[in-house]
Design a protein around this motif. Structure first.
Motif, short mmCIF file in Angstrom:
data_model
loop_
_atom_site.label_atom_id
_atom_site.label_comp_id
_atom_site.label_asym_id
_atom_site.label_seq_id
_atom_site.Cartn_x
_atom_site.Cartn_y
_atom_site.Cartn_z
N ASN A 63 6.70 -0.98 7.89
CA ASN A 63 6.27 -1.20 6.51
C ASN A 63 5.19 -0.21 6.10
O ASN A 63 5.20 0.31 4.98
N VAL A 64 4.27 0.05 7.02
CA VAL A 64 3.17 0.98 6.73
C VAL A 64 3.70 2.38 6.47
O VAL A 64 3.28 3.07 5.53
N ARG A 120 5.31 6.75 2.44
CA ARG A 120 6.31 7.60 1.79
C ARG A 120 6.39 7.31 0.29
O ARG A 120 6.58 8.21 -0.51
N MET A 121 6.27 6.04 -0.05
CA MET A 121 6.42 5.63 -1.45
C MET A 121 5.12 5.74 -2.24
O MET A 121 5.15 5.67 -3.47
N GLY A 122 4.00 5.85 -1.54
CA GLY A 122 2.71 5.90 -2.22
C GLY A 122 2.30 4.55 -2.78
O GLY A 122 1.68 4.48 -3.84
N VAL A 123 2.65 3.48 -2.05
CA VAL A 123 2.29 2.13 -2.49
C VAL A 123 1.59 1.43 -1.33
O VAL A 123 1.48 1.97 -0.23
N SER A 124 1.14 0.22 -1.56
CA SER A 124 0.46 -0.53 -0.51
C SER A 124 1.46 -1.14 0.47
O SER A 124 2.64 -1.35 0.13
N GLY A 184 1.41 -4.16 1.38
CA GLY A 184 1.76 -5.45 0.82
C GLY A 184 2.93 -5.36 -0.14
O GLY A 184 3.79 -6.25 -0.19
N ALA A 185 2.98 -4.27 -0.91
CA ALA A 185 4.09 -4.07 -1.85
C ALA A 185 5.40 -3.91 -1.09
O ALA A 185 6.43 -4.48 -1.48
N VAL A 186 5.36 -3.15 0.00
CA VAL A 186 6.58 -2.97 0.81
C VAL A 186 6.96 -4.28 1.48
O VAL A 186 8.15 -4.61 1.57
N ARG A 187 5.98 -5.04 1.93
CA ARG A 187 6.27 -6.32 2.58
C ARG A 187 7.06 -7.22 1.62
O ARG A 187 7.97 -7.94 2.04
N ARG A 188 6.71 -7.19 0.35
CA ARG A 188 7.45 -8.00 -0.63
C ARG A 188 8.85 -7.42 -0.87
O ARG A 188 9.81 -8.18 -1.06
N LEU A 189 8.96 -6.11 -0.86
CA LEU A 189 10.27 -5.48 -1.09
C LEU A 189 11.26 -5.81 0.02
O LEU A 189 12.46 -5.94 -0.23
N VAL A 190 10.78 -5.94 1.26
CA VAL A 190 11.69 -6.19 2.38
C VAL A 190 11.87 -7.68 2.66
O VAL A 190 12.68 -8.05 3.50
N ASP A 191 11.13 -8.53 1.94
CA ASP A 191 11.26 -9.97 2.13
C ASP A 191 12.49 -10.46 1.37
O ASP A 191 12.51 -10.47 0.14
N PRO A 192 13.56 -10.87 2.08
CA PRO A 192 14.78 -11.26 1.37
C PRO A 192 14.64 -12.52 0.54
O PRO A 192 15.50 -12.83 -0.29
#
Length: 218
Positions: free
Chosen positions: A169-170, A175-179, A181-189
């Motif tokens: 996630n980190v 790569r995306m320039g986001v936090s 936490g934002a990625v954690r929400r994106l990958v949470d189905p």
């Protein structure tokens, strides 16, 4: 990748090569046997990561090229569904490929609509538990084709692509320039993210989605 992902990739390779693949549990132990044709190797707890050295050794035992397992095949998130009327006149929907996905409706159309969400919930459960996603079979006469909701399909694809690349996630957040936490929400189905955000994240792994038009069969 973990043991389930290794097994899933080996099964895909086996289908392409016409080689049978099966897993045999060994009592209550932490290891089992994974067969590729008439060759086999031992596979540890399938929920746990498989190191590169062990992965290479297992491939040698199975007689497969490790690089071929890196070929991530496209996944089509559409499953054959059976509709049966119960004694109360309700329409019960089930999917042989995903037996945990069950629902019902007052009409066939209502049951099929509900089944899309049921498939999404069940497949999310598979992935969160570290289980390989079932590959959709071919529809039989009388069955209907039901797609997994686009958002869930995109998230499952993203999670699979990240596992294949060993991307955390980190690392994806960087790569995306986001936090993170934002990625954690994106990958949470189970999280109601925006589809475009998940698609952007998926693009960072070198993968994308294909939208298909389809016709229900029965």
């Amino acid at each position: 990748m973990n043991g389930y992902e290794f097994e899933r990739r080996l099964r895909r390779l086996g289908r392409r090569e016409g080689v049978p693949v099966r897993y045999q549990a060994h009592g209550k132990g932490s290891h089992g046997r994974l067969y590729y044709g008439n060759r086999f190797t031992t596979l540890k707890d399938r929920k746990k990561p498989v190191g590169k050295g062990l992965l290479k050794a297992m491939c040698v035992q199975l007689g497969v090229d490790a690089d071929r397992l890196e070929e991530r095949m496209a996944m089509r998130y559409v499953y054959p569904v059976t509709i049966e009327a119960d004694e109360d006149g309700r329409h019960v929907a089930s999917a042989g490929d995903v037996p945990e996905a069950l629902t019902e409706g007052a009409s066939i159309a209502e049951a099929l609509h509900a089944m899309s969400d049921a498939l999404g919930a069940a497949l999310a459960g598979y992935d969160l538990a570290g289980r390989a996603l079932p590959v959709p079979g071919e529809p039989e006469p009388g069955q209907y084709l039901v797609p997994v909701p686009a958002l869930v399909a995109a998230k499952l694809s993203l999670r699979g692509a990240m596992r294949a690349e060993g991307l955390s996630n980190v690392a994806l957040a960087a790569r995306m320039g986001v936090s993170e936490g934002a990625v954690r929400r994106l990958v949470d189905p189970d999280h109601a993210s925006r589809l475009d955000g998940v698609v952007k994240a998926l693009a960072q792994t070198g993968h994308g989605l294909i939208i298909e038009d389809y016709k229900e069969t029965a």
